[in-house]
Design a protein around this motif. Sequence first.
Motif, PDB file in Angstrom:
ATOM      1  N   MET A  80     111.074  55.405 -42.363  1.00  0.00           N
ATOM      2  CA  MET A  80     111.897  56.604 -42.534  1.00  0.00           C
ATOM      3  C   MET A  80     112.250  56.567 -44.121  1.00  0.00           C
ATOM      4  O   MET A  80     112.257  57.830 -44.439  1.00  0.00           O
ATOM      5  CB  MET A  80     113.080  56.507 -41.835  1.00  0.00           C
ATOM      6  N   ASN A  81     112.282  55.485 -44.617  1.00  0.00           N
ATOM      7  CA  ASN A  81     112.736  55.471 -46.358  1.00  0.00           C
ATOM      8  C   ASN A  81     111.386  55.671 -47.146  1.00  0.00           C
ATOM      9  O   ASN A  81     111.591  55.081 -48.131  1.00  0.00           O
ATOM     10  CB  ASN A  81     113.346  54.290 -46.542  1.00  0.00           C
ATOM     11  N   GLY A  82     110.279  55.708 -46.460  1.00  0.00           N
ATOM     12  CA  GLY A  82     108.880  56.073 -47.126  1.00  0.00           C
ATOM     13  C   GLY A  82     108.245  54.583 -47.610  1.00  0.00           C
ATOM     14  O   GLY A  82     107.474  54.677 -48.481  1.00  0.00           O
TER      15      GLY A  82
ATOM     16  N   LEU B 113     106.527  52.715 -36.711  1.00  0.00           N
ATOM     17  CA  LEU B 113     106.047  54.006 -36.907  1.00  0.00           C
ATOM     18  C   LEU B 113     106.876  54.916 -35.950  1.00  0.00           C
ATOM     19  O   LEU B 113     107.118  56.015 -36.318  1.00  0.00           O
ATOM     20  CB  LEU B 113     104.638  54.053 -36.671  1.00  0.00           C
ATOM     21  N   ILE B 114     107.149  54.370 -34.638  1.00  0.00           N
ATOM     22  CA  ILE B 114     107.681  55.500 -33.534  1.00  0.00           C
ATOM     23  C   ILE B 114     108.795  54.863 -33.015  1.00  0.00           C
ATOM     24  O   ILE B 114     109.333  55.501 -32.094  1.00  0.00           O
ATOM     25  CB  ILE B 114     106.848  55.823 -32.551  1.00  0.00           C
ATOM     26  N   ASN B 115     109.568  53.824 -33.486  1.00  0.00           N
ATOM     27  CA  ASN B 115     110.855  53.157 -33.220  1.00  0.00           C
ATOM     28  C   ASN B 115     110.727  52.925 -31.656  1.00  0.00           C
ATOM     29  O   ASN B 115     111.788  53.056 -30.983  1.00  0.00           O
ATOM     30  CB  ASN B 115     111.923  54.345 -33.285  1.00  0.00           C
TER      31      ASN B 115
ATOM     32  N   ILE C 182     104.870  61.413 -32.767  1.00  0.00           N
ATOM     33  CA  ILE C 182     103.614  61.156 -33.553  1.00  0.00           C
ATOM     34  C   ILE C 182     103.734  60.175 -34.711  1.00  0.00           C
ATOM     35  O   ILE C 182     104.359  60.620 -35.501  1.00  0.00           O
ATOM     36  CB  ILE C 182     103.016  62.717 -34.083  1.00  0.00           C
ATOM     37  N   PRO C 183     102.908  59.067 -34.781  1.00  0.00           N
ATOM     38  CA  PRO C 183     103.257  58.177 -35.937  1.00  0.00           C
ATOM     39  C   PRO C 183     102.532  58.798 -37.161  1.00  0.00           C
ATOM     40  O   PRO C 183     101.472  59.638 -36.928  1.00  0.00           O
ATOM     41  CB  PRO C 183     102.500  56.847 -35.316  1.00  0.00           C
ATOM     42  N   GLN C 184     102.786  58.329 -38.149  1.00  0.00           N
ATOM     43  CA  GLN C 184     102.327  58.681 -39.347  1.00  0.00           C
ATOM     44  C   GLN C 184     100.706  58.065 -39.366  1.00  0.00           C
ATOM     45  O   GLN C 184     100.482  57.200 -38.985  1.00  0.00           O
ATOM     46  CB  GLN C 184     103.192  57.678 -40.478  1.00  0.00           C
ATOM     47  N   ARG C 185      99.881  58.980 -39.946  1.00  0.00           N
ATOM     48  CA  ARG C 185      98.639  58.397 -39.778  1.00  0.00           C
ATOM     49  C   ARG C 185      97.870  58.246 -41.047  1.00  0.00           C
ATOM     50  O   ARG C 185      96.773  57.550 -41.210  1.00  0.00           O
ATOM     51  CB  ARG C 185      97.824  59.707 -38.983  1.00  0.00           C
ATOM     52  N   LYS C 186      98.389  58.861 -42.199  1.00  0.00           N
ATOM     53  CA  LYS C 186      97.644  58.629 -43.469  1.00  0.00           C
ATOM     54  C   LYS C 186      98.728  57.578 -44.358  1.00  0.00           C
ATOM     55  O   LYS C 186      99.970  57.700 -44.382  1.00  0.00           O
ATOM     56  CB  LYS C 186      97.553  59.793 -44.015  1.00  0.00           C
ATOM     57  N   PHE C 187      98.001  56.706 -44.991  1.00  0.00           N
ATOM     58  CA  PHE C 187      98.820  55.673 -45.796  1.00  0.00           C
ATOM     59  C   PHE C 187      98.146  55.420 -47.272  1.00  0.00           C
ATOM     60  O   PHE C 187      97.196  55.619 -47.182  1.00  0.00           O
ATOM     61  CB  PHE C 187      98.795  54.385 -44.751  1.00  0.00           C
ATOM     62  N   GLY C 188      99.167  54.974 -48.018  1.00  0.00           N
ATOM     63  CA  GLY C 188      98.737  54.482 -49.268  1.00  0.00           C
ATOM     64  C   GLY C 188      98.047  53.203 -49.187  1.00  0.00           C
ATOM     65  O   GLY C 188      97.676  52.613 -47.907  1.00  0.00           O
TER      66      GLY C 188
ATOM     67  N   ALA D 142     113.019  43.501 -31.933  1.00  0.00           N
ATOM     68  CA  ALA D 142     113.886  43.448 -33.457  1.00  0.00           C
ATOM     69  C   ALA D 142     113.110  44.093 -34.326  1.00  0.00           C
ATOM     70  O   ALA D 142     113.848  44.266 -35.460  1.00  0.00           O
ATOM     71  CB  ALA D 142     113.931  41.827 -33.353  1.00  0.00           C
ATOM     72  N   ALA D 143     111.771  44.219 -34.377  1.00  0.00           N
ATOM     73  CA  ALA D 143     111.174  44.904 -35.388  1.00  0.00           C
ATOM     74  C   ALA D 143     111.585  46.472 -35.798  1.00  0.00           C
ATOM     75  O   ALA D 143     111.406  46.771 -36.484  1.00  0.00           O
ATOM     76  CB  ALA D 143     109.531  44.924 -35.195  1.00  0.00           C
ATOM     77  N   THR D 144     112.351  46.983 -34.576  1.00  0.00           N
ATOM     78  CA  THR D 144     112.567  48.207 -34.866  1.00  0.00           C
ATOM     79  C   THR D 144     113.898  48.526 -35.631  1.00  0.00           C
ATOM     80  O   THR D 144     114.228  49.455 -36.296  1.00  0.00           O
ATOM     81  CB  THR D 144     113.061  48.838 -33.313  1.00  0.00           C
ATOM     82  N   PHE D 145     114.784  47.358 -35.657  1.00  0.00           N
ATOM     83  CA  PHE D 145     116.029  47.383 -36.321  1.00  0.00           C
ATOM     84  C   PHE D 145     115.915  47.518 -37.891  1.00  0.00           C
ATOM     85  O   PHE D 145     116.504  48.485 -38.333  1.00  0.00           O
ATOM     86  CB  PHE D 145     116.683  45.977 -36.116  1.00  0.00           C
ATOM     87  N   ASP D 146     114.821  47.185 -38.530  1.00  0.00           N
ATOM     88  CA  ASP D 146     114.660  47.499 -39.920  1.00  0.00           C
ATOM     89  C   ASP D 146     113.257  47.936 -40.296  1.00  0.00           C
ATOM     90  O   ASP D 146     113.056  48.565 -41.402  1.00  0.00           O
ATOM     91  CB  ASP D 146     114.898  46.236 -40.770  1.00  0.00           C
ATOM     92  N   GLY D 147     112.304  47.644 -39.190  1.00  0.00           N
ATOM     93  CA  GLY D 147     110.923  48.391 -39.469  1.00  0.00           C
ATOM     94  C   GLY D 147     110.983  49.644 -39.497  1.00  0.00           C
ATOM     95  O   GLY D 147     110.421  50.549 -40.377  1.00  0.00           O
TER      96      GLY D 147
END
Length: 498
Positions: A102-104, A81-83, A232-238, A92-97
């Motif tokens: 960012m790609n939604g 969420l915040i790299n 600030i990380p995303q707070r609302k999710f589907g 390693a989770a930052t590389f593609d996570g």
Amino acid sequence: MDILQHLMDGLLIAMQPYHLVLITFGGILGTIVGMLPGLGPATGVAVLLPLTFSMSPTAALITMAGVYYGAMFGGSRSSILINTPGDGAALAATFDGYPMAMNGKAESALAISAIASFIGGLISVVFLIALATPVAKFALKFGPAEYFLLMVAALAMTSSMAKGNMIKGFISTLFGLAVATVGIDAQSGISRFTFNILELQTGIDFLVVIIGLYAIGEVFKAFSDINSGKKIPQRKFGKIWITKEEWKKSWPAILRSTPLGFIVGALPGAGGTMASLMAYNNEKQLSKNPDDFGKGEIVGLAAPEAANNAASVGAFIPMLTLGIPGSGTTAIMMGALLMLGIQPGPLLFTQHPDVAWGLIASMIIGNFVLAIVNIPMAGLLVRVLSIPSKVLYPMVLGLAFVGTYAISNSVIDFYIMVMFGIIGFFMEKAKIPSAPMILAVIVGGTMEQSFRQATRISDGALSVFWGSPLAIALIAITVIFVGFPGIKKGFALLKSNK
């Protein structure tokens, strides 16, 4: 059949209501600690130590283990969420996570990280069940000379595989061994390096060293940039879940990365960071589309997440069966067990089967608890990331001081803790790893006593240290690990010359 019976007994222990509460508490606390950048499982377990002093050994170990593998689940949350990885294993989770977020596709990223962690953790517990008893039986063949060589090998592995370079790893190890010599010598009764300070005659408590290095050291590191803004990380999710196509792409990588992570985790000093990076690179090499990695490839998130959770379980193998911590976090757990009068090692499974099998069974339950917590409750948990540093670090500082005083009710421990906090800060600046030092502080006393016992048995003849096939094998392992960085550089030079 014996293993199944022991496992059933362990499940009965782990499923007691009190222990179920501790598994859930440890897992949730670990998830939160793992999410908060800079803390990580070692700091979480170190701060938790004072609470374990009033617990039974089984309850204490269950709680600390929950924090450990819970942090492996949670570490990727801030990566996605915040790299910003919660700890090294989540790097390693930052590389593609983060690119996925960012790609939604934050929902898919959060879901696959939890699913991969769950599967990796559960399969690696099966490996632990299969290997723990045979390894413990094998360890009973160790005499004083073999134990000394085993500890030398463990220190060599930890030092040579440390981040940075091997020389810095050995500097850290030597400093830890020096700290372990402070106090009254158990055999001669002579005070060593106490500087006429009465409180130092009992030695420097390794728990104070751990809290200073990890908790206070982290506060000092954060102090310089405490006013810096945070993403600030995303707070609302589907709906937090994955599609069938994403699952089809991910499950082979999860199954490949789990045994790799378990094996790497079982090597003293290797840890989750190395396991996750190796799993990521392995999947990138196997992929038909390696260029997709780093741009939001779900396989690039699933593989390291399975590996780092498997590594956290693998790290228990050397601690439970040999009495040698497999990571900095298991070193802290081993210290807590020693404080509670339990000696980890080959006799643990015969003398204290309730502790060993209760822990193993708790991991099975804990992985299910964490899967439930980390998928439906992900939207709620990630709000913890918005806690300002000005609030978080004073809380850590307060808990560290309270915890240190609870160890021996000695004010001088405050000074020792702060001193090691400063040492930890400068070690971080100089990129000197702390894990070899922690391991050396914990095993230093036992290592010295094993050496003396071996030389007494042999009337001073040093040939006792290469007098058995097991001793020769341990010497060979030590030489290989000490020479590994040089061999690696040699191969790299040969390749470049070609």
